[in-house]
Design a protein around this motif. Structure first.
Motif, PDB file in Angstrom:
ATOM      1  N   LEU A  74      29.765  58.496  47.766  1.00 12.39           N
ATOM      2  CA  LEU A  74      31.327  58.569  47.448  1.00 12.39           C
ATOM      3  C   LEU A  74      32.084  58.046  48.646  1.00 12.39           C
ATOM      4  CD1 LEU A  74      33.606  60.083  45.793  1.00 12.39           C
ATOM      5  CD2 LEU A  74      33.139  62.020  47.532  1.00 12.39           C
ATOM      6  N   LEU A  75      31.728  57.998  49.724  1.00 12.51           N
ATOM      7  CA  LEU A  75      32.184  57.289  50.887  1.00 12.51           C
ATOM      8  C   LEU A  75      32.114  55.793  50.930  1.00 12.51           C
ATOM      9  CD1 LEU A  75      33.430  58.044  53.707  1.00 12.51           C
ATOM     10  CD2 LEU A  75      31.101  57.696  54.741  1.00 12.51           C
ATOM     11  N   LEU A  76      31.139  55.291  50.337  1.00 12.41           N
ATOM     12  CA  LEU A  76      31.193  53.834  49.997  1.00 12.41           C
ATOM     13  C   LEU A  76      32.050  53.498  49.050  1.00 12.41           C
ATOM     14  CD1 LEU A  76      27.260  52.918  50.343  1.00 12.41           C
ATOM     15  CD2 LEU A  76      29.106  52.473  51.818  1.00 12.41           C
ATOM     16  N   GLN A  77      32.331  54.172  47.874  1.00 14.25           N
ATOM     17  CA  GLN A  77      33.153  53.857  46.999  1.00 14.25           C
ATOM     18  C   GLN A  77      34.640  53.999  47.569  1.00 14.25           C
ATOM     19  OE1 GLN A  77      32.592  56.286  43.555  1.00 14.25           O
ATOM     20  NE2 GLN A  77      30.259  55.384  43.281  1.00 14.25           N
ATOM     21  N   LEU A  78      34.799  54.982  48.296  1.00 13.41           N
ATOM     22  CA  LEU A  78      36.272  54.928  49.095  1.00 13.41           C
ATOM     23  C   LEU A  78      36.546  54.195  49.863  1.00 13.41           C
ATOM     24  CD1 LEU A  78      36.454  59.063  49.614  1.00 13.41           C
ATOM     25  CD2 LEU A  78      37.816  57.813  47.918  1.00 13.41           C
ATOM     26  N   ALA A  79      35.575  53.550  50.585  1.00 12.95           N
ATOM     27  CA  ALA A  79      35.688  52.335  51.363  1.00 12.95           C
ATOM     28  C   ALA A  79      35.940  51.175  50.564  1.00 12.95           C
ATOM     29  CB  ALA A  79      34.696  51.960  52.322  1.00 12.95           C
ATOM     30  N   TYR A  80      35.365  50.772  49.390  1.00 12.38           N
ATOM     31  CA  TYR A  80      35.376  49.728  48.637  1.00 12.38           C
ATOM     32  C   TYR A  80      36.896  49.784  48.270  1.00 12.38           C
ATOM     33  CZ  TYR A  80      34.850  46.542  45.058  1.00 12.38           C
ATOM     34  OH  TYR A  80      34.884  45.606  43.817  1.00 12.38           O
ATOM     35  N   PHE A  81      37.112  50.994  47.485  1.00 18.12           N
ATOM     36  CA  PHE A  81      38.754  51.006  47.026  1.00 18.12           C
ATOM     37  C   PHE A  81      39.778  50.704  48.063  1.00 18.12           C
ATOM     38  CE2 PHE A  81      42.363  53.747  45.770  1.00 18.12           C
ATOM     39  CZ  PHE A  81      42.745  53.090  44.480  1.00 18.12           C
ATOM     40  N   GLY A  82      39.514  51.276  49.129  1.00 18.64           N
ATOM     41  CA  GLY A  82      40.678  51.214  50.314  1.00 18.64           C
ATOM     42  C   GLY A  82      40.647  49.458  50.644  1.00 18.64           C
ATOM     43  N   SER A  83      39.353  49.084  50.697  1.00 17.24           N
ATOM     44  CA  SER A  83      39.519  47.476  50.972  1.00 17.24           C
ATOM     45  C   SER A  83      40.016  46.847  49.899  1.00 17.24           C
ATOM     46  CB  SER A  83      37.964  47.123  51.309  1.00 17.24           C
ATOM     47  OG  SER A  83      37.248  47.039  50.216  1.00 17.24           O
ATOM     48  N   VAL A  84      40.000  47.005  48.713  1.00 16.61           N
ATOM     49  CA  VAL A  84      40.559  46.359  47.645  1.00 16.61           C
ATOM     50  C   VAL A  84      42.003  46.659  47.754  1.00 16.61           C
ATOM     51  CG1 VAL A  84      40.920  46.241  45.189  1.00 16.61           C
ATOM     52  CG2 VAL A  84      38.694  46.288  46.021  1.00 16.61           C
ATOM     53  N   LEU A  85      42.552  47.840  48.206  1.00  9.84           N
ATOM     54  CA  LEU A  85      44.006  48.012  48.260  1.00  9.84           C
ATOM     55  C   LEU A  85      44.667  47.289  49.219  1.00  9.84           C
ATOM     56  CD1 LEU A  85      44.453  51.990  47.813  1.00  9.84           C
ATOM     57  CD2 LEU A  85      45.026  50.190  46.109  1.00  9.84           C
ATOM     58  N   VAL A  86      43.805  46.917  50.559  1.00 10.98           N
ATOM     59  CA  VAL A  86      44.339  46.277  51.671  1.00 10.98           C
ATOM     60  C   VAL A  86      44.442  44.667  51.215  1.00 10.98           C
ATOM     61  CG1 VAL A  86      43.626  45.413  53.981  1.00 10.98           C
ATOM     62  CG2 VAL A  86      43.354  47.733  53.369  1.00 10.98           C
ATOM     63  N   LEU A  87      43.388  44.136  50.521  1.00 13.01           N
ATOM     64  CA  LEU A  87      43.307  42.909  50.117  1.00 13.01           C
ATOM     65  C   LEU A  87      44.726  42.590  49.051  1.00 13.01           C
ATOM     66  CD1 LEU A  87      39.657  42.116  49.516  1.00 13.01           C
ATOM     67  CD2 LEU A  87      40.998  41.443  51.170  1.00 13.01           C
ATOM     68  N   VAL A  88      44.998  43.519  48.217  1.00 19.10           N
ATOM     69  CA  VAL A  88      45.937  43.375  47.405  1.00 19.10           C
ATOM     70  C   VAL A  88      47.348  43.443  48.081  1.00 19.10           C
ATOM     71  CG1 VAL A  88      47.465  44.813  45.450  1.00 19.10           C
ATOM     72  CG2 VAL A  88      44.867  44.413  45.190  1.00 19.10           C
ATOM     73  N   TRP A  89      47.538  44.386  49.065  1.00 21.38           N
ATOM     74  CA  TRP A  89      48.697  44.494  50.048  1.00 21.38           C
ATOM     75  C   TRP A  89      48.761  43.250  50.923  1.00 21.38           C
ATOM     76  CZ3 TRP A  89      48.840  45.199  55.527  1.00 21.38           C
ATOM     77  CH2 TRP A  89      50.185  45.307  55.906  1.00 21.38           C
ATOM     78  N   ARG A  90      47.634  42.778  51.416  1.00 17.99           N
ATOM     79  CA  ARG A  90      47.921  41.515  52.097  1.00 17.99           C
ATOM     80  C   ARG A  90      48.192  40.312  51.248  1.00 17.99           C
ATOM     81  NH1 ARG A  90      42.558  40.491  55.308  1.00 17.99           N
ATOM     82  NH2 ARG A  90      43.475  38.508  55.684  1.00 17.99           N
ATOM     83  N   SER A  91      47.833  40.370  49.963  1.00 14.86           N
ATOM     84  CA  SER A  91      48.270  39.216  49.048  1.00 14.86           C
ATOM     85  C   SER A  91      49.636  39.303  48.776  1.00 14.86           C
ATOM     86  CB  SER A  91      47.309  39.374  47.748  1.00 14.86           C
ATOM     87  OG  SER A  91      47.744  38.633  46.902  1.00 14.86           O
ATOM     88  N   CYS A  92      50.246  40.505  48.291  1.00 12.46           N
ATOM     89  CA  CYS A  92      51.687  40.692  48.065  1.00 12.46           C
ATOM     90  C   CYS A  92      52.715  40.228  49.288  1.00 12.46           C
ATOM     91  CB  CYS A  92      51.888  42.184  47.820  1.00 12.46           C
ATOM     92  SG  CYS A  92      51.365  42.721  46.110  1.00 12.46           S
ATOM     93  N   CYS A  93      52.248  40.709  50.642  1.00 10.04           N
ATOM     94  CA  CYS A  93      53.000  40.386  51.678  1.00 10.04           C
ATOM     95  C   CYS A  93      52.799  38.800  52.016  1.00 10.04           C
ATOM     96  CB  CYS A  93      52.254  40.847  52.709  1.00 10.04           C
ATOM     97  SG  CYS A  93      52.497  42.923  53.106  1.00 10.04           S
ATOM     98  N   GLY A  94      51.712  38.025  51.689  1.00 14.18           N
ATOM     99  CA  GLY A  94      51.543  36.727  51.834  1.00 14.18           C
ATOM    100  C   GLY A  94      52.439  35.964  50.895  1.00 14.18           C
ATOM    101  N   ARG A  95      52.690  36.359  49.696  1.00 15.63           N
ATOM    102  CA  ARG A  95      53.435  35.892  48.599  1.00 15.63           C
ATOM    103  C   ARG A  95      54.731  35.938  48.960  1.00 15.63           C
ATOM    104  NH1 ARG A  95      52.899  38.983  44.011  1.00 15.63           N
ATOM    105  NH2 ARG A  95      50.816  38.875  44.110  1.00 15.63           N
ATOM    106  N   GLU A  96      55.312  37.174  49.574  1.00 14.25           N
ATOM    107  CA  GLU A  96      56.685  37.331  49.684  1.00 14.25           C
ATOM    108  C   GLU A  96      57.023  36.668  50.897  1.00 14.25           C
ATOM    109  OE1 GLU A  96      57.280  41.652  50.474  1.00 14.25           O
ATOM    110  OE2 GLU A  96      56.895  42.015  48.459  1.00 14.25           O
ATOM    111  N   ALA A  97      56.160  36.255  52.009  1.00 14.80           N
ATOM    112  CA  ALA A  97      56.414  35.490  53.025  1.00 14.80           C
ATOM    113  C   ALA A  97      56.391  33.809  52.579  1.00 14.80           C
ATOM    114  CB  ALA A  97      55.497  35.542  54.177  1.00 14.80           C
ATOM    115  N   GLY A  98      55.627  33.678  51.845  1.00 15.24           N
ATOM    116  CA  GLY A  98      55.650  32.281  50.989  1.00 15.24           C
ATOM    117  C   GLY A  98      57.165  31.876  50.427  1.00 15.24           C
ATOM    118  N   GLN A  99      57.712  33.023  49.797  1.00 24.13           N
ATOM    119  CA  GLN A  99      58.998  33.043  48.958  1.00 24.13           C
ATOM    120  C   GLN A  99      59.941  32.849  50.029  1.00 24.13           C
ATOM    121  OE1 GLN A  99      58.902  36.488  46.553  1.00 24.13           O
ATOM    122  NE2 GLN A  99      57.903  35.388  44.962  1.00 24.13           N
ATOM    123  N   TRP A 100      59.885  33.545  51.088  1.00 28.78           N
ATOM    124  CA  TRP A 100      60.918  33.303  52.235  1.00 28.78           C
ATOM    125  C   TRP A 100      60.822  31.948  52.789  1.00 28.78           C
ATOM    126  CZ3 TRP A 100      65.104  35.991  52.915  1.00 28.78           C
ATOM    127  CH2 TRP A 100      65.304  37.347  52.807  1.00 28.78           C
TER     128      TRP A 100
END
Length: 108
Positions: free
Chosen positions: A42-68
């Motif tokens: 369960l802990l490994l699954q939570l860590a995997y889910f959290g890392s996917v969320l961080v990657l998605v968040w970084r992707s969105c932030c990078g896209r917004e910075a690119g648009q600016w």
């Protein structure tokens, strides 16, 4: 780097079995080993889910910075720069000029 699903499952199974064996040899309890392995799973699954969320968040932030950056880069391409002092002095202006006292001269 892409990890094939079969290798991922093998590594995950190896990690969980090694945790279960370690707990079993330390406590001599099969029940505790199984519960610990499930908790680690369960802990490994939570860590995997959290890392996917961080990657998605970084992707969105990078896209917004690119648009600016793209937006401000296009402003420079259009030529929205401040005019030089020589251009300001030599251009005839329809705007009334300020007189030294700070008022507006309408006589010009």
């Amino acid at each position: 780097m892409v990890l094939p699903f079969r290798i991922f499952c093998r590594v995950l199974g190896l990690v969980l079995c090694s945790i279960a064996l370690t707990v079993y040899f330390a406590s001599h309890s099969i029940r505790l080993a199984v519960v610990t392995a499930l908790a680690c799973s369960l802990l490994l699954q939570l860590a995997y889910f959290g890392s996917v969320l961080v990657l998605v968040w970084r992707s969105c932030c990078g896209r917004e910075a690119g648009q600016w950056a793209e937006h401000f880069g296009s402003c420079k391409d259009v030529g929205s720069q401040l005019p030089d002092e020589d251009e300001v002095r030599n251009e005839p202006s329809d705007v009334p000029q300020l007189v030294p006292m700070g008022g507006v001269s309408l006589l010009r």
